[in-house]
Motif scaffolding. Structure first.
Motif, PDB file in Angstrom:
ATOM      1  N   SER A  81      43.007  81.321 -23.202  1.00  8.18           N
ATOM      2  CA  SER A  81      41.129  81.645 -22.979  1.00  8.18           C
ATOM      3  C   SER A  81      40.470  80.455 -22.404  1.00  8.18           C
ATOM      4  CB  SER A  81      40.584  82.265 -23.767  1.00  8.18           C
ATOM      5  OG  SER A  81      41.180  84.036 -23.575  1.00  8.18           O
ATOM      6  N   LEU A  82      39.872  79.853 -22.363  1.00  7.29           N
ATOM      7  CA  LEU A  82      39.380  78.868 -21.639  1.00  7.29           C
ATOM      8  C   LEU A  82      37.814  78.895 -23.389  1.00  7.29           C
ATOM      9  CD1 LEU A  82      37.640  78.449 -18.707  1.00  7.29           C
ATOM     10  CD2 LEU A  82      39.890  77.374 -20.419  1.00  7.29           C
ATOM     11  N   HIS A  83      38.036  78.318 -24.401  1.00  9.42           N
ATOM     12  CA  HIS A  83      37.289  78.480 -25.742  1.00  9.42           C
ATOM     13  C   HIS A  83      35.792  78.338 -26.032  1.00  9.42           C
ATOM     14  CE1 HIS A  83      40.855  80.793 -28.097  1.00  9.42           C
ATOM     15  NE2 HIS A  83      41.610  79.661 -27.260  1.00  9.42           N
ATOM     16  N   ALA A  84      35.617  77.436 -24.908  1.00 10.84           N
ATOM     17  CA  ALA A  84      34.269  76.995 -25.071  1.00 10.84           C
ATOM     18  C   ALA A  84      33.760  77.931 -24.430  1.00 10.84           C
ATOM     19  CB  ALA A  84      33.600  75.466 -24.271  1.00 10.84           C
ATOM     20  N   LEU A  85      33.867  78.221 -23.341  1.00 13.66           N
ATOM     21  CA  LEU A  85      33.637  79.390 -22.543  1.00 13.66           C
ATOM     22  C   LEU A  85      33.091  80.218 -22.772  1.00 13.66           C
ATOM     23  CD1 LEU A  85      32.164  80.841 -19.187  1.00 13.66           C
ATOM     24  CD2 LEU A  85      34.709  81.191 -19.091  1.00 13.66           C
ATOM     25  N   ARG A  86      33.857  81.398 -24.199  1.00 14.10           N
ATOM     26  CA  ARG A  86      34.099  83.046 -24.872  1.00 14.10           C
ATOM     27  C   ARG A  86      32.751  82.619 -26.098  1.00 14.10           C
ATOM     28  NH1 ARG A  86      39.402  85.575 -26.169  1.00 14.10           N
ATOM     29  NH2 ARG A  86      37.823  86.941 -27.072  1.00 14.10           N
ATOM     30  N   SER A 253      41.316  73.782 -28.427  1.00 12.96           N
ATOM     31  CA  SER A 253      40.090  74.082 -28.403  1.00 12.96           C
ATOM     32  C   SER A 253      39.764  75.384 -28.433  1.00 12.96           C
ATOM     33  CB  SER A 253      40.104  74.766 -26.334  1.00 12.96           C
ATOM     34  OG  SER A 253      41.323  75.414 -26.357  1.00 12.96           O
ATOM     35  N   ARG A 254      40.466  75.661 -29.514  1.00 15.03           N
ATOM     36  CA  ARG A 254      39.660  77.132 -30.373  1.00 15.03           C
ATOM     37  C   ARG A 254      39.017  76.497 -31.207  1.00 15.03           C
ATOM     38  NH1 ARG A 254      42.224  82.228 -30.831  1.00 15.03           N
ATOM     39  NH2 ARG A 254      43.785  82.006 -29.493  1.00 15.03           N
ATOM     40  N   GLN A 255      39.478  76.368 -31.701  1.00 19.52           N
ATOM     41  CA  GLN A 255      37.939  75.737 -32.684  1.00 19.52           C
ATOM     42  C   GLN A 255      36.925  74.650 -32.772  1.00 19.52           C
ATOM     43  OE1 GLN A 255      37.524  77.931 -35.411  1.00 19.52           O
ATOM     44  NE2 GLN A 255      38.942  78.161 -34.977  1.00 19.52           N
ATOM     45  N   PRO A 256      35.687  74.611 -32.711  1.00 17.60           N
ATOM     46  CA  PRO A 256      34.985  73.628 -32.372  1.00 17.60           C
ATOM     47  C   PRO A 256      35.139  72.525 -32.927  1.00 17.60           C
ATOM     48  CG  PRO A 256      33.423  75.301 -32.621  1.00 17.60           C
ATOM     49  CD  PRO A 256      35.241  75.357 -32.891  1.00 17.60           C
ATOM     50  N   LYS A 257      35.872  72.189 -33.811  1.00 13.31           N
ATOM     51  CA  LYS A 257      35.828  70.692 -34.761  1.00 13.31           C
ATOM     52  C   LYS A 257      37.097  70.121 -34.221  1.00 13.31           C
ATOM     53  CE  LYS A 257      35.704  67.499 -37.521  1.00 13.31           C
ATOM     54  NZ  LYS A 257      37.395  66.757 -37.572  1.00 13.31           N
ATOM     55  N   THR A 258      38.335  70.589 -33.540  1.00 11.79           N
ATOM     56  CA  THR A 258      39.538  69.689 -33.280  1.00 11.79           C
ATOM     57  C   THR A 258      38.993  69.853 -31.544  1.00 11.79           C
ATOM     58  OG1 THR A 258      40.008  72.178 -32.570  1.00 11.79           O
ATOM     59  CG2 THR A 258      41.114  71.031 -34.446  1.00 11.79           C
ATOM     60  N   TYR A 259      37.869  70.894 -31.126  1.00 13.92           N
ATOM     61  CA  TYR A 259      37.871  69.896 -29.521  1.00 13.92           C
ATOM     62  C   TYR A 259      36.569  69.017 -29.645  1.00 13.92           C
ATOM     63  CZ  TYR A 259      36.853  72.399 -24.717  1.00 13.92           C
ATOM     64  OH  TYR A 259      36.896  72.998 -23.281  1.00 13.92           O
ATOM     65  N   GLN A 260      35.697  68.772 -30.202  1.00  9.85           N
ATOM     66  CA  GLN A 260      35.013  67.721 -30.711  1.00  9.85           C
ATOM     67  C   GLN A 260      36.010  66.692 -30.972  1.00  9.85           C
ATOM     68  OE1 GLN A 260      32.066  67.643 -29.398  1.00  9.85           O
ATOM     69  NE2 GLN A 260      31.851  69.212 -29.016  1.00  9.85           N
ATOM     70  N   ASP A 261      36.799  66.586 -31.980  1.00 14.07           N
ATOM     71  CA  ASP A 261      37.812  65.602 -31.966  1.00 14.07           C
ATOM     72  C   ASP A 261      38.507  65.061 -30.714  1.00 14.07           C
ATOM     73  OD1 ASP A 261      36.829  65.873 -34.189  1.00 14.07           O
ATOM     74  OD2 ASP A 261      38.822  66.615 -35.015  1.00 14.07           O
ATOM     75  N   TYR A 262      38.447  65.910 -29.822  1.00 10.13           N
ATOM     76  CA  TYR A 262      39.251  65.256 -28.806  1.00 10.13           C
ATOM     77  C   TYR A 262      38.844  64.819 -27.891  1.00 10.13           C
ATOM     78  CZ  TYR A 262      41.416  66.044 -23.846  1.00 10.13           C
ATOM     79  OH  TYR A 262      41.919  64.986 -22.832  1.00 10.13           O
ATOM     80  N   LEU A 263      37.308  65.346 -27.799  1.00 11.45           N
ATOM     81  CA  LEU A 263      36.499  64.772 -26.551  1.00 11.45           C
ATOM     82  C   LEU A 263      35.453  63.574 -27.054  1.00 11.45           C
ATOM     83  CD1 LEU A 263      34.232  68.206 -26.103  1.00 11.45           C
ATOM     84  CD2 LEU A 263      35.641  67.006 -23.786  1.00 11.45           C
ATOM     85  N   GLU A 264      35.597  63.387 -28.037  1.00  9.59           N
ATOM     86  CA  GLU A 264      34.880  61.995 -28.895  1.00  9.59           C
ATOM     87  C   GLU A 264      36.592  60.898 -29.262  1.00  9.59           C
ATOM     88  OE1 GLU A 264      33.460  59.208 -30.765  1.00  9.59           O
ATOM     89  OE2 GLU A 264      32.506  61.421 -30.584  1.00  9.59           O
TER      90      GLU A 264
END
Length: 302
Positions: A81-86, A253-264
């Motif tokens: 899935s695309l987890h942010a989209l979900r 991408s499944r968890q907002p924290k790890t997602y934001q860590d990647y973007l940062e």
């Protein structure tokens, strides 16, 4: 006319808050570099248009850039899935994403209509599912020749189309080979076009092989030279798809924290694409680099 500039300059000049944008490409030639620059520049309330929104659009959604998604399929290709989209489309979300869904041909037809200067496009489609029931833009017309009822979709004029190509000249004449997406239709439909290229070549090189020119420079506003601008996507003849990244992305991408860590780390934490590439695993680019397999040329003699 030499239209070359940096990615930062092209995005700043071409994309504004509230714009409707297309970042095109199908499987390959997906310009992550442009998506990352949009995030760095903090664009907001975008309508993001793409037949197959995958990781780059999911990242734009997670970064808060997108208000509306116009699409025909969404997912992490071959993985999940695309987890942010979900998260942004589920009922419990406080700021839900607006979704507008079509079939692949339905969305392509919207771009084709705009590219052709037509108000709508007819389709012999949408009889076997529920998309037309939930999308008010899909309507019907009676054929004046056969009296059959046909589905229709309205023309779609993006404010900006961003497309990556293998090579372009400084004027923006862009050449593509390998899998084709909707680059041509999206470019002709758009108000502004940004071409991003692996290579910038003299116009004589483009003219020597004219059938590969998908978008003519007359449509193009800005030209950006950005090698590896599509990683983790691939560019036929230049580098392979980073399949390991797509698999790892499922957990990132499944968890907002790890997602934001990647973007940062890989978007906000770098100045440009070169900074992004420097943060990748050592030796990765060499492993992904394409091995030569040239195609025999043709004789355009006269």
């Amino acid at each position: 006319m030499d239209k070359r500039c940096s990615m930062k300059e092209a995005i700043a000049a071409s994309v504004h808050d509230g714009d409707a944008i297309v970042i095109d490409g199908f499987t390959h030639l997906i310009c992550f570099a442009a998506g990352h620059e949009l995030i760095r520049q903090g664009r907001r309330n975008l309508t993001a248009i793409r037949l197959t929104p995958d990781l780059v659009y999911d990242q734009l959604i997670e970064a808060g850039c997108v208000k509306r998604l116009v699409f025909s399929w969404a997912g992490n290709p071959g993985v999940g899935s695309l987890h942010a989209l979900r998260r942004r489309s589920e009922a419990g979300c406080a700021e839900r994403l607006e979704l507008e869904e079509y079939s692949h041909f339905g969305l392509l037809s919207r771009l084709q209509a705009a590219a052709a200067g037509l108000p709508f496009w007819p389709l012999d489609n949408y009889y076997g599912g529920d998309i037309a029931r939930v999308n008010a833009n899909i309507r019907t017309v009676r054929c004046p020749y056969t009296e059959r009822e046909l589905a229709t979709v309205p023309a779609l004029h993006p404010d900006v189309t961003i497309l990556h190509c293998q090579r372009a000249d400084p004027e923006g004449n862009a050449q593509v080979w390998g899998l084709l997406g909707s680059q041509k239709e999206a470019a002709f439909a758009a108000k502004r076009v940004v071409v991003v290229a692996e290579e910038i070549v003299p116009t004589e090189v483009i003219r020597a092989d004219p059938n590969r020119t998908v978008v003519p420079g007359i449509l193009v506003s800005h030209v950006v030279h950005e090698p590896w601008g599509c990683h983790p996507s691939f560019v036929q003849g230049f580098h392979d798809r980073d399949n390991d990244f797509y698999v790892k992305w499922e957990d990132i991408s499944r968890q907002p924290k790890t997602y934001q860590d990647y973007l940062e780390a890989f978007v906000h934490g770098v100045k440009d694409r070169r900074g992004y590439l420097e943060r990748l695993e050592a030796g990765l680019l060499d492993r992904l680099r394409a091995k030569p397999r040239p195609c025999a040329g043709v004789d355009y003699g006269y």
